[in-house]
Design an enzyme around this catalytic site. Structure first.
Site, mmCIF file in Angstrom:
data_model
loop_
_atom_site.group_PDB
_atom_site.id
_atom_site.type_symbol
_atom_site.label_atom_id
_atom_site.label_comp_id
_atom_site.label_asym_id
_atom_site.label_seq_id
_atom_site.Cartn_x
_atom_site.Cartn_y
_atom_site.Cartn_z
ATOM 1 N N PHE B 115 0.860 -125.417 57.045
ATOM 2 C CA PHE B 115 1.369 -126.679 57.572
ATOM 3 C C PHE B 115 1.397 -126.600 59.092
ATOM 4 C CE2 PHE B 115 3.538 -130.643 56.656
ATOM 5 C CZ PHE B 115 3.131 -130.878 55.365
ATOM 6 N N GLN B 242 9.444 -139.062 66.763
ATOM 7 C CA GLN B 242 8.138 -138.479 66.419
ATOM 8 C C GLN B 242 7.151 -139.514 65.884
ATOM 9 O OE1 GLN B 242 7.568 -135.653 62.851
ATOM 10 N NE2 GLN B 242 7.216 -134.377 64.629
ATOM 11 N N HIS B 244 3.848 -139.550 63.810
ATOM 12 C CA HIS B 244 3.008 -138.700 62.968
ATOM 13 C C HIS B 244 1.549 -139.043 63.264
ATOM 14 C CE1 HIS B 244 1.229 -136.778 59.511
ATOM 15 N NE2 HIS B 244 2.392 -136.278 59.153
ATOM 16 N N LEU B 254 2.021 -142.947 55.552
ATOM 17 C CA LEU B 254 1.842 -141.532 55.864
ATOM 18 C C LEU B 254 0.694 -140.910 55.072
ATOM 19 C CD1 LEU B 254 3.045 -138.985 57.227
ATOM 20 C CD2 LEU B 254 4.475 -138.725 55.209
ATOM 21 N N GLU B 257 0.396 -134.125 56.449
ATOM 22 C CA GLU B 257 -0.199 -132.974 57.098
ATOM 23 C C GLU B 257 -0.785 -131.997 56.083
ATOM 24 O OE1 GLU B 257 2.593 -132.450 60.177
ATOM 25 O OE2 GLU B 257 2.151 -130.322 60.271
ATOM 26 N N ARG B 288 2.871 -132.040 65.560
ATOM 27 C CA ARG B 288 2.560 -133.470 65.482
ATOM 28 C C ARG B 288 2.506 -134.161 66.840
ATOM 29 N NH1 ARG B 288 6.385 -134.612 60.214
ATOM 30 N NH2 ARG B 288 4.943 -133.667 58.743
ATOM 31 N N HIS B 357 7.429 -142.102 62.860
ATOM 32 C CA HIS B 357 7.707 -141.361 61.638
ATOM 33 C C HIS B 357 9.127 -140.821 61.532
ATOM 34 C CE1 HIS B 357 6.735 -139.060 58.119
ATOM 35 N NE2 HIS B 357 6.940 -137.897 58.700
ATOM 36 N N ARG B 399 9.918 -132.379 65.752
ATOM 37 C CA ARG B 399 10.151 -131.709 64.482
ATOM 38 C C ARG B 399 8.852 -131.146 63.919
ATOM 39 N NH1 ARG B 399 9.468 -133.113 59.341
ATOM 40 N NH2 ARG B 399 9.364 -135.387 59.535
#
Lengths: 236, 585
Positions: B115, B242, B244, B254, B257, B288, B357, B399
């Site tokens: 990730f 954030q 994304h 979404l 990832e 991100r 996001h 994050r």
């Protein structure tokens, strides 16, 4: 393009009966979700139109409704997949009391789901410092049933539900399957007892409406048939 | 009428439900949620939840903590991060024991995959040397949040938690630093209810609906943070929001990832794997904030693809993964591409663009989830917060993927435990029968207002302008323009009216109140962004492109004022073992 809709309306504060209202919505495009059309109506035509929605991409299960006679999620249905040359008819999910417009009372649906004990039942304590062992093959057997988003499209599409409001319905049975077939669970017999009752699994007459209604494309009838097999073999 | 519970939890997503499960049965506990619990936004999380289980390769919680600190661009509080990453292993095992279905490895243990931003040192003896991606994300195909939410909901049913579903909380009762309860109304009939409680936990989620393109549900309107802000309590680090990198083009839905974790590659219009230029060591698996900036930079420099809606996108290519991997590991997100864009991901790349996001900022708390009264660290007695609405701060300025689900279960549980401890000696505070007057007046005013403004127009203008001027890249000129716009929208909001005058399931009424919550969240975000004259993590100022550790290694605390800008105070970042370094991947 412009489209025509007929939407079932009902406000208990002023209406004795539900009635259809016509809407002619202008300048929509065929890549719109039906939910986008409902938002367009609420925003620019009639702020009183009432429906539930949240995630808007088919995960939260809020916006189940009847579209041209079939149960659908408004957020997972694109206009290009509807015949927009004809009037689109939208009604609330059948077999549940209408609260207002497209919003139905879901409490009986969730009660049936709770009845089958939708949680792991186990008498064997898990290993203290690591996970229980389960093969990926066994884990994946649960994934299809665990996909269920509790939207009630299946249960309310079932003729057995229409004729018997106490019928437990496909969604609850699918959840029972998810736990009964979990290698970590030891509550299978308890749940099979619950299914083996007059308003339980034998009210399923394999009509297949649930499969057609499921927005997650789960083969619900197959899962129910596996439970029926388990029950039959248990009785012998 | 007053209802009385030992504990009231507001919000029934992962954090709220995990807290509810933790409350001992001898205490009465109510969970209030504006949607049915399984509709909560936790369910849309896809890719996984990280913990250094070492099921696939050797890993350690310290590796995870270092990545989280670095990912946060050194703004995360390191004591909180240590708590989270150390507890992650226990937390994931616990979810498995609760019944959560996970994908498994060939030993029957929980499977893990790559990730973004999750790495380990290539050479174990050189912990600060070159780092390589590590398989740390535990998952259940690409429906990790969905099965986590259901598992927690079902464990709450097992624990016989009392739910107030489709109740909307409109007031937080805090007086002299003591929380007494909340006021809510039943959406089905607009009846107002006072909930008196010894302890209240807010787990109300994020506020992505401030922006036009967002992965967030319509319910993501920052209700909890807005109530806290209105009560005169601070909001922390709201400028860090954030984006994304991989939202489905036009819709913002979404695309996890996990798609890149499984080997997906980002390409520009020339077919170039552009991330190789921005993050040579981890490329598409960079954090991100960096990937989102890279995408916008590619687009600005003419290497994006112009879509039919006039916006630009780049491509996420999964075609080389093969149908089997795609169908088994990424079924949900590839389904979205088929349904919404008519794209077949096994043979065509998916058009994507950054999507709003996750709120790193929120209601400040300590590691026991007690809400902070001020920047000095004093707490509000009886008030707790956990999950996206809270700021502990484990995510700092950015994050890492999967750490949101981890945050929920670790801090949801800690909040529940802290409340259980607090209840041993806590008593109810006196509450006035008239505590609901403010909410009654609000509902009556909105139902009878003859103003000429509509919520939908104000909301649309807010979302469009925030996207434009307070998004991935920010500048003084744009932020100033947005401040003027926001102040105008706040004025116009006072003159709002709704068409639906009914007291039965009035969603137009709910949306009107939600809009006020959005405006509050936007205010704290916008002024925070204007105030912070540096670039760090997700907050990227074009006029201040460098991180400034000299002046800005500190958290912002925004306090609402009667009008205009909030007052901003500061709290130092907690540093335990990781000194700030340049952030390169």
């Amino acid at each position: 393009m412009d489209i025509q809709l007929k939407i079932l309306r009902f406000n208990p504060e002023k209406d004795k009966q539900p009635y259809f209202q016509d809407f002619n919505v202008k300048n929509v495009s065929d890549d719109w979700r039906l939910l986008d059309v409902l938002h367009e109506i609420k925003g620019n035509y009639d702020g009183t139109l009432t429906f539930r929605r949240s995630c808007a991409h088919g995960i939260c299960g809020s916006d189940g409704m009847k579209v041209n006679g079939k149960n659908k999620l408004a957020c997972a249905l694109l206009l290009k997949d509807i015949n927009t040359k004809k009037t689109i008819v939208i009604e609330p999910l059948p077999a549940l009391p209408i609260i207002k417009d497209l919003v139905v009372d879901m409490s009986s649906f969730f009660m049936k789901y709770e009845v089958i004990k939708p949680y792991l039942i186990t008498n064997t304590p898990p290993p203290p410092n690591h996970e229980r062992i389960q093969s990926n093959e066994d884990a994946e057997k649960l994934f299809e049933s665990a996909k269920c988003i509790l939207c009630a499209c299946c249960t309310t599409s079932c003729p057995s539900t229409w004729t018997n409001e106490n019928y437990i319905g496909p969604a609850a049975m699918l959840r029972a399957y998810r736990y009964i077939n979990d290698t970590r669970d030891e509550g299978g017999d308890e749940r099979l007892d619950i299914l083996d009752t007059p308003d339980g699994i034998w009210r399923c007459h394999t009509i297949f409406n649930c499969i057609e209604a499921c927005p997650k494309e789960i083969n619900i009838t197959w899962h129910i048939s596996q439970l029926k097999k388990k029950l039959s073999s248990r009785e012998m | 009428m007053i209802k009385t519970y030992d504990v009231v939890i507001v919000g029934a997503g992962g954090a709220g439900l995990r807290a509810a499960v933790e409350i001992p049965k001898e205490y009465s506990c109510a969970v209030i949620s504006k949607v049915y619990p399984p509709r909560s936004h936790t369910g849309t999380a896809q890719g996984g939840v990280c913990a250094a289980l070492s099921n696939m390769e050797e890993d350690s919680w310290e590796n995870h903590a270092f990545d989280t600190v670095k990912g946060s661009d050194y703004l995360g509080d390191q004591d909180s991060i240590e708590v989270m990453c150390r507890d992650a292993i226990r937390a994931i095992i616990e979810l498995e024991h609760m019944g959560m279905p996970f994908s498994r490895n060939d030993k029957g243990l929980i499977a893990q995959r790559f990730f973004g931003g999750h790495t380990k040192p290539e050479d174990k003896n050189d912990p600060y040397g070159k780092r390589v991606p590590v398989k740390r994300s535990c998952y259940s195909a690409d429906r990790t949040g969905h099965v986590m939410l259901q598992t927690l909901f079902e464990n709450s049913i097992k624990n016989q938690v009392t739910f107030y579903s489709e109740y909307f909380v409109t007031d937080l009762l805090v007086e002299n630093g003591v929380c007494k309860g909340v006021v809510a109304f039943d959406i089905a009939n607009s009846e107002v209810q006072i909930f008196q409680a010894k302890a209240v936990l807010f787990a109300t989620g994020g506020y992505g609906r401030v922006f036009r393109i967002t992965s967030n549900a319509h319910a993501g309107t920052g209700d909890g943070s807005s109530l806290v802000y209105n009560a005169g309590l601070p909001l922390e680090d709201m400028e860090f929001f954030q984006f994304h990198p991989t939202g489905l083009w036009k819709l913002g839905i979404l695309v996890s990832e996990a798609a890149r974790g499984e080997g997906g590659i980002l390409k520009n219009k020339d077919g170039e794997r552009f991330m190789a230029r921005y993050a040579p060591s981890v490329m598409d698996l960079a954090p991100r904030d960096m990937v989102s900036r890279a995408i916008i930079t590619e687009i600005r420099e003419g290497r994006g693809i112009r879509g039919s809606d006039g916006t630009d996108y780049v491509l996420l290519d999964l075609t080389h993964l093969g149908k089997e991997v795609i169908d088994e590991k990424l079924p949900e997100i590839t389904g979205f591409a088929r349904t919404y864009l008519g794209v077949e991901p096994t043979t065509e790349p998916i058009p994507i663009q950054p999507t709003a996001h996750y709120a790193m900022g929120g209601i400040p708390t300590n590691t026991d989830c007690e809400v902070l009264l001020n920047e000095k660290g004093d707490t509000v007695k009886g008030l707790y917060a956990a999950g996206e609405c809270a700021c502990v701060s484990v995510h700092g300025a950015n994050r890492l993927g999967t750490n949101s689900l981890l945050d929920l279960v670790v801090f949801g549980r800690r909040g529940g435990k802290a409340i259980a401890e607090f209840l041993k000696t806590a008593a109810f505070s006196d509450i006035s029968e008239k505590a609901d007057e403010k909410t009654r007046e609000l509902i009556d005013r909105l139902l009878t207002s003859a103003g000429n403004e509509r919520a939908v127009s104000i909301r649309t203008e807010l979302q469009n302008n925030m996207m434009e001027d307070c998004g991935v890249f920010r500048s003084e000129a744009g932020l100033k323009k947005m401040i003027v716009k926001l102040e105008e929208l706040k004025e116009r909001y006072k003159n709002i009216s709704i068409q639906d005058k009914s007291r039965v399931f009035n969603t137009e009424l709910v949306e009107a109140i939600e809009l006020n919550n959005l405006l509050n969240n936007a205010e704290a975000t916008l002024y925070g962004a204007y105030n912070r004259t540096e670039s760090r993590g997700a907050h990227s100022r074009e006029d201040y492109p460098k991180r400034d550790d000299q002046d800005w290694m500190k958290h912002s605390f925004a306090f609402k004022k009667d009008s205009g800008a909030p007052e901003i105070k500061y709290k130092p970042v907690v540093i335990t073992r990781y000194q700030p370094m340049e952030r390169k991947y």
